[in-house]
Design an enzyme around this catalytic site. Sequence first.
Site, PDB file in Angstrom:
ATOM      1  N   GLU A  47       0.840  -1.198   0.000  1.00 29.40           N
ATOM      2  CA  GLU A  47       0.000   0.000   0.000  1.00 29.40           C
ATOM      3  C   GLU A  47       0.876   1.250   0.000  1.00 29.40           C
ATOM      4  O   GLU A  47       1.817   1.366   0.794  1.00 29.40           O
ATOM      5  CB  GLU A  47      -0.913  -0.009   1.228  1.00 29.40           C
ATOM      6  CG  GLU A  47      -1.889   1.160   1.275  1.00 29.40           C
ATOM      7  CD  GLU A  47      -2.823   1.095   2.481  1.00 29.40           C
ATOM      8  OE1 GLU A  47      -3.987   1.486   2.336  1.00 29.40           O
ATOM      9  OE2 GLU A  47      -2.380   0.644   3.566  1.00 29.40           O
ATOM     10  N   LYS A 127      -8.823   3.119  -2.946  1.00 28.29           N
ATOM     11  CA  LYS A 127      -9.361   2.561  -1.709  1.00 28.29           C
ATOM     12  C   LYS A 127     -10.743   3.148  -1.454  1.00 28.29           C
ATOM     13  O   LYS A 127     -10.942   4.364  -1.527  1.00 28.29           O
ATOM     14  CB  LYS A 127      -8.415   2.879  -0.546  1.00 28.29           C
ATOM     15  CG  LYS A 127      -8.688   2.115   0.737  1.00 28.29           C
ATOM     16  CD  LYS A 127      -7.569   2.386   1.741  1.00 28.29           C
ATOM     17  CE  LYS A 127      -7.700   1.538   2.994  1.00 28.29           C
ATOM     18  NZ  LYS A 127      -6.561   1.754   3.920  1.00 28.29           N
ATOM     19  N   CYS A 162      -5.202  -3.044   2.661  1.00 34.82           N
ATOM     20  CA  CYS A 162      -5.236  -2.910   4.110  1.00 34.82           C
ATOM     21  C   CYS A 162      -6.594  -3.320   4.698  1.00 34.82           C
ATOM     22  O   CYS A 162      -7.062  -4.427   4.480  1.00 34.82           O
ATOM     23  CB  CYS A 162      -4.855  -1.476   4.469  1.00 34.82           C
ATOM     24  SG  CYS A 162      -4.280  -1.236   6.159  1.00 34.82           S
TER      25      CYS A 162
END
Length: 337
Positions: A47, A127, A162
């Site tokens: 990430e 995201k 994540c």
Amino acid sequence: MTASTKVRVAVTQHEPVWLDLHATVDKTCRLIAEAAGNGAQLITFPECWLPGYPAWIWCRPVDMGLFTTYLKNSLSYDSEHMRRICNAAAQHKITVVLGLSERDGNSLYIGQCTIDSTGKIVMRRRKMKPTHMERTVFGESSGRSLLNVVDLPIGKVGALACWEHIQPLLKYHTMIQGEEIHVSAWPVLHPHMGGESLWGMSQEGGTGASQVYALESASFVLLTTAVLGPTCVKKMNLSPPWDTLGGGASAVIAPDGRRLTEPLPANEEGFVYADLDLDMILTCRHFVDACGHYSRPDLLWLGVDTREKTQHRPEGQADNAAYGLDVPSGLVEEEGA
């Protein structure tokens, strides 16, 4: 599924050149070449690999100086930096799943993209919901980011970042696209330190979430993390516990949830290599196919809106499109029209 059932993957566990886009792109291209030289057909990055995860956000709520530096060193898709990475993928004939701080104008997003072995960007996403303090830096995504799985010669490859791995609806939508190889991108993951720190942000929590994803999806999971060294601590003026060095926890997880690889030392840079036998997916899904025979769509189903919501819409579209509702026929242009 690909005609060949064997795929060699290279999962990175490396430290970015913190807050330096040009130098981290240089390192990215070197790692792509090294992985391909060792026979890998797919390489994965963590990430916000470019230009490194903004760890200071967990130490203080605002740091305008660091934010400005971070913005200036974030990656735009229409840039020479991205073209260099795409060219490296093409030159070495390897698929790349990249984690980046995506710059779009003066806004940032936690981005992921897949570059195929010809150098073409075949998937790009943001995201869905930045986590907690991440919202002081990054914006949210829209419907297009739900299309996060792409069919490649090596198999169907998807990605999440994540804590998206604890979003049940998002996970299910990713799985139902037929994913076979999943990239689970994280920043750094340290062992849980006890006290009030959240277990879910620890190495145990991130690894556990990735193993559960493998079990639920019956896909291979490539858990990809970075390494945090003293340069980052100094550049970002990090305080405990984020000044803890190490954080590497990269791994390859089988479709039944077991680890297939031995861990590298947490403070050591290197690759985690694995040879995936995609037939293992068939074996696992024979028992549990959560998007097929082990589901009950007559009782439970998922609704999805994959349309992109933009800041500007022609008159007559704005109200309905803003909330993902149907609009009168003829008012919505097809994508690419």
